[in-house]
Design a protein around this motif. Structure first.
Motif, PDB file in Angstrom:
ATOM      1  N   MET A  78       1.100  -1.325   0.140  1.00 32.60           N
ATOM      2  CA  MET A  78       0.185  -0.125  -0.045  1.00 32.60           C
ATOM      3  C   MET A  78       0.757   1.209   0.191  1.00 32.60           C
ATOM      4  SD  MET A  78      -2.934   0.490   2.710  1.00 32.60           S
ATOM      5  CE  MET A  78      -4.526   0.255   2.029  1.00 32.60           C
ATOM      6  N   VAL A  83      -3.814   6.099   1.241  1.00 32.25           N
ATOM      7  CA  VAL A  83      -4.681   6.201   2.383  1.00 32.25           C
ATOM      8  C   VAL A  83      -4.830   7.915   2.876  1.00 32.25           C
ATOM      9  CG1 VAL A  83      -4.817   4.185   3.053  1.00 32.25           C
ATOM     10  CG2 VAL A  83      -2.889   5.305   3.694  1.00 32.25           C
ATOM     11  N   LYS A  87       0.587   6.155   5.299  1.00 33.59           N
ATOM     12  CA  LYS A  87       1.124   4.960   5.915  1.00 33.59           C
ATOM     13  C   LYS A  87       2.410   4.931   5.704  1.00 33.59           C
ATOM     14  CE  LYS A  87       1.223   0.199   4.754  1.00 33.59           C
ATOM     15  NZ  LYS A  87       2.755   0.218   4.759  1.00 33.59           N
ATOM     16  N   ARG A  94      -0.419  -6.260   8.306  1.00 30.56           N
ATOM     17  CA  ARG A  94      -1.614  -6.258   7.474  1.00 30.56           C
ATOM     18  C   ARG A  94      -0.892  -6.691   6.268  1.00 30.56           C
ATOM     19  NH1 ARG A  94      -3.622  -2.475   4.034  1.00 30.56           N
ATOM     20  NH2 ARG A  94      -5.571  -3.011   3.529  1.00 30.56           N
ATOM     21  N   LEU A  98      -2.148  -9.872   3.906  1.00 29.02           N
ATOM     22  CA  LEU A  98      -2.812  -9.891   2.547  1.00 29.02           C
ATOM     23  C   LEU A  98      -2.282 -10.398   1.301  1.00 29.02           C
ATOM     24  CD1 LEU A  98      -4.883  -6.450   2.689  1.00 29.02           C
ATOM     25  CD2 LEU A  98      -5.329  -8.493   3.684  1.00 29.02           C
ATOM     26  N   ALA A 129      -6.535   3.942  -1.747  1.00 28.48           N
ATOM     27  CA  ALA A 129      -7.184   2.812  -1.362  1.00 28.48           C
ATOM     28  C   ALA A 129      -8.884   3.491  -0.811  1.00 28.48           C
ATOM     29  CB  ALA A 129      -6.649   2.478   0.159  1.00 28.48           C
ATOM     30  N   ASP A 130      -9.688   2.432  -0.797  1.00 27.16           N
ATOM     31  CA  ASP A 130     -11.236   2.938  -0.487  1.00 27.16           C
ATOM     32  C   ASP A 130     -11.904   1.988   0.183  1.00 27.16           C
ATOM     33  OD1 ASP A 130     -12.946   5.227   0.165  1.00 27.16           O
ATOM     34  OD2 ASP A 130     -14.128   4.275  -1.663  1.00 27.16           O
ATOM     35  N   ALA A 131     -11.305   0.719   0.614  1.00 29.13           N
ATOM     36  CA  ALA A 131     -11.871  -0.393   1.153  1.00 29.13           C
ATOM     37  C   ALA A 131     -11.889  -1.324  -0.003  1.00 29.13           C
ATOM     38  CB  ALA A 131     -13.100  -0.233   2.040  1.00 29.13           C
ATOM     39  N   GLY A 132     -11.677  -2.576   0.187  1.00 27.81           N
ATOM     40  CA  GLY A 132     -11.712  -3.562  -0.665  1.00 27.81           C
ATOM     41  C   GLY A 132     -10.390  -3.622  -1.717  1.00 27.81           C
ATOM     42  N   THR A 133      -9.304  -3.282  -1.006  1.00 26.42           N
ATOM     43  CA  THR A 133      -8.011  -3.226  -1.871  1.00 26.42           C
ATOM     44  C   THR A 133      -7.384  -4.830  -2.108  1.00 26.42           C
ATOM     45  OG1 THR A 133      -6.735  -3.009   0.164  1.00 26.42           O
ATOM     46  CG2 THR A 133      -7.251  -1.067  -1.051  1.00 26.42           C
ATOM     47  N   ARG A 134      -7.752  -5.515  -1.051  1.00 22.86           N
ATOM     48  CA  ARG A 134      -7.412  -6.892  -1.368  1.00 22.86           C
ATOM     49  C   ARG A 134      -8.044  -7.671  -2.593  1.00 22.86           C
ATOM     50  NH1 ARG A 134      -8.518  -9.309   4.367  1.00 22.86           N
ATOM     51  NH2 ARG A 134      -8.580  -6.955   4.604  1.00 22.86           N
ATOM     52  N   LYS A 174     -15.188   2.688   1.988  1.00 23.69           N
ATOM     53  CA  LYS A 174     -14.511   2.854   3.138  1.00 23.69           C
ATOM     54  C   LYS A 174     -15.231   3.098   4.372  1.00 23.69           C
ATOM     55  CE  LYS A 174     -10.364   4.820   5.166  1.00 23.69           C
ATOM     56  NZ  LYS A 174     -10.736   5.710   6.241  1.00 23.69           N
ATOM     57  N   ASP A 177     -16.581  -0.231   5.272  1.00 20.70           N
ATOM     58  CA  ASP A 177     -15.857  -1.155   5.836  1.00 20.70           C
ATOM     59  C   ASP A 177     -15.318  -0.706   7.142  1.00 20.70           C
ATOM     60  OD1 ASP A 177     -12.996  -1.911   6.541  1.00 20.70           O
ATOM     61  OD2 ASP A 177     -13.404  -3.183   4.561  1.00 20.70           O
ATOM     62  N   ASN A 178     -14.866   0.424   7.499  1.00 20.04           N
ATOM     63  CA  ASN A 178     -14.603   0.931   8.606  1.00 20.04           C
ATOM     64  C   ASN A 178     -15.418   0.760   9.976  1.00 20.04           C
ATOM     65  OD1 ASN A 178     -11.799   3.077   7.414  1.00 20.04           O
ATOM     66  ND2 ASN A 178     -12.057   1.103   7.158  1.00 20.04           N
ATOM     67  N   ASP A 183     -17.504  -7.401   7.620  1.00 19.01           N
ATOM     68  CA  ASP A 183     -16.832  -7.495   6.024  1.00 19.01           C
ATOM     69  C   ASP A 183     -16.632  -8.919   5.819  1.00 19.01           C
ATOM     70  OD1 ASP A 183     -15.713  -6.347   3.716  1.00 19.01           O
ATOM     71  OD2 ASP A 183     -13.886  -6.233   4.907  1.00 19.01           O
TER      72      ASP A 183
HETATM   73  N1  UDP Z   1      -7.044   1.629   5.447  1.00 15.78           N
HETATM   74  C1  UDP Z   1      -6.223   2.750   5.827  1.00 15.78           C
HETATM   75  N2  UDP Z   1      -5.033   2.606   6.423  1.00 15.78           N
HETATM   76  C2  UDP Z   1      -4.342   1.309   6.544  1.00 15.78           C
HETATM   77  C3  UDP Z   1      -5.185   0.240   6.418  1.00 15.78           C
HETATM   78  C4  UDP Z   1      -6.399   0.297   5.652  1.00 15.78           C
HETATM   79  O1  UDP Z   1      -6.739   3.896   5.821  1.00 15.78           O
HETATM   80  O2  UDP Z   1      -3.150   1.503   7.180  1.00 15.78           O
HETATM   81  C5  UDP Z   1      -8.409   1.880   5.054  1.00 15.78           C
HETATM   82  C6  UDP Z   1      -8.168   1.704   3.411  1.00 15.78           C
HETATM   83  O3  UDP Z   1      -8.951   2.433   2.829  1.00 15.78           O
HETATM   84  C7  UDP Z   1      -8.357   0.101   3.166  1.00 15.78           C
HETATM   85  C8  UDP Z   1      -9.583   0.104   4.316  1.00 15.78           C
HETATM   86  O4  UDP Z   1      -9.035   0.923   5.294  1.00 15.78           O
HETATM   87  O5  UDP Z   1      -8.902  -0.026   1.873  1.00 15.78           O
HETATM   88  C9  UDP Z   1     -10.018  -1.214   4.866  1.00 15.78           C
HETATM   89  O6  UDP Z   1      -8.953  -1.976   5.040  1.00 15.78           O
HETATM   90  P1  UDP Z   1      -8.798  -3.476   5.142  1.00 15.78           P
HETATM   91  O7  UDP Z   1      -7.562  -3.734   6.146  1.00 15.78           O
HETATM   92  O8  UDP Z   1     -10.135  -3.893   5.482  1.00 15.78           O
HETATM   93  O9  UDP Z   1      -8.417  -3.946   3.526  1.00 15.78           O
HETATM   94  P2  UDP Z   1      -9.196  -3.947   2.375  1.00 15.78           P
HETATM   95  O10 UDP Z   1     -10.621  -3.637   2.672  1.00 15.78           O
HETATM   96  O11 UDP Z   1      -8.429  -2.941   1.693  1.00 15.78           O
HETATM   97  O12 UDP Z   1      -8.839  -5.320   1.671  1.00 15.78           O
END
Ligand code: UDP
Length: 250
Positions: A78, A83, A87, A94, A98, A129-134, A174, A177-178, A183
């Motif tokens: 990432m 973000v 980061k 994390r 992933l 990133a906006d959640a769902g990056t994996r 996001k 998710d947050n 999820d």
């Molecule tokens: N995120 C962030 N900082 C971090 C990690 C995650 O802002 O260090 C945000 C980012 O937008 C990410 C979302 O939180 O896409 C959800 O993170 P998650 O760990 O659930 O993984 P993701 O949904 O991206 O697969």
């Protein structure tokens, strides 16, 4: 801030105007990097992710070689600027998790036995990133593997479902998710064989089944877009080669 501070729906629609069962807009471009063997750029809503595939090539360090198959390495990264809150650069717990689950999502369809003693490297860079990056990373990586000509049993498509205000929603962004209640990202083949399933939060058994079904429907729709992106690129190439051949005969 927690879930109770946010209202996730307005007039029956989500904060970004989607219905509960709607994906975010998706854009897929194939072969965007000149120096990779295969590559893909994907946008899934606010996520911008690039995947590069190198190989099959010789394994370094050599003690990692497997005599009966290729090994697959997957690095999810990432970018610091991807973000809201910068980061810290470099790997962390994390990104290790992933990378591992994403590799395991793809490995079952890669015909690794065709390439003993070699490695297939997959690099996934999250630019925004906006959640769902994996899930975006896995979708891009699967297309990049195909673009690299790596033999695969099938495509892999990935999508999440979540729960907000006791409602199951597809492809959470996001805020959902947050600050949501659950999820559940999955990855699967077009036949519905699941190669990744993770879950955090709380779901009743009925909600769990509903969320899996919704995520699978999302993954099926994403598969059609992956397929179209690959067909578009390669049919254009075939067209171009055909035209060049015609000119050569002129
Ligand atoms: N995120 C962030 N900082 C971090 C990690 C995650 O802002 O260090 C945000 C980012 O937008 C990410 C979302 O939180 O896409 C959800 O993170 P998650 O760990 O659930 O993984 P993701 O949904 O991206 O697969």
């Amino acid at each position: 801030m927690d879930e109770s501070d946010i209202s996730f729906f307005k007039d029956g629609l989500r904060l970004d105007g989607r219905r509960a069962d709607q994906l975010r807009p998706i854009k897929i471009e194939v072969g965007v990097l000149a120096r990779a063997d295969g590559s893909c750029y994907i946008e899934m809503g606010g996520n911008k992710v690039i995947a590069a595939v190198y190989g099959p090539r010789e394994v370094h360090p050599r003690h990692l070689q497997e005599i009966t198959r290729a090994i697959v390495r997957y690095r999810y990264n990432m970018a610091s600027f991807s973000v809201e809150e910068r980061k810290r650069p470099g790997p962390d717990r994390r990104s290790h998790e992933l990378s591992k689950v994403s590799r395991e999502a793809l490995e079952p369809v890669i015909l690794t036995s065709f390439f003993p003693r070699s490695v297939i490297d997959v690099f996934v860079e999250v630019l925004q990133a906006d959640a769902g990056t994996r899930t975006a990373g896995i979708n891009a990586a699967a297309v990049a593997l195909a673009d690299a000509g790596i033999p695969m049993k099938s495509m892999i498509s990935s999508c999440a479902a979540g729960k907000v205000e006791d409602t199951i929603v597809l492809d959470p962004m996001k805020e959902e998710d947050n600050f949501g209640q659950a999820d559940l990202p999955i990855a699967m083949t077009p036949n519905g064989d699941i190669t990744l399933m993770q879950m955090d939060g709380n779901l009743t058994p009925d909600e769990f089944h509903g969320a899996v079904e919704m995520a699978m429907k999302g993954a099926r729709d994403i598969y059609e877009l992956q397929r179209k992106a690959l067909v578009d690129k390669y049919s254009k190439m075939v067209e171009k080669t055909g035209q060049e051949e015609v000119h050569a005969c002129d």
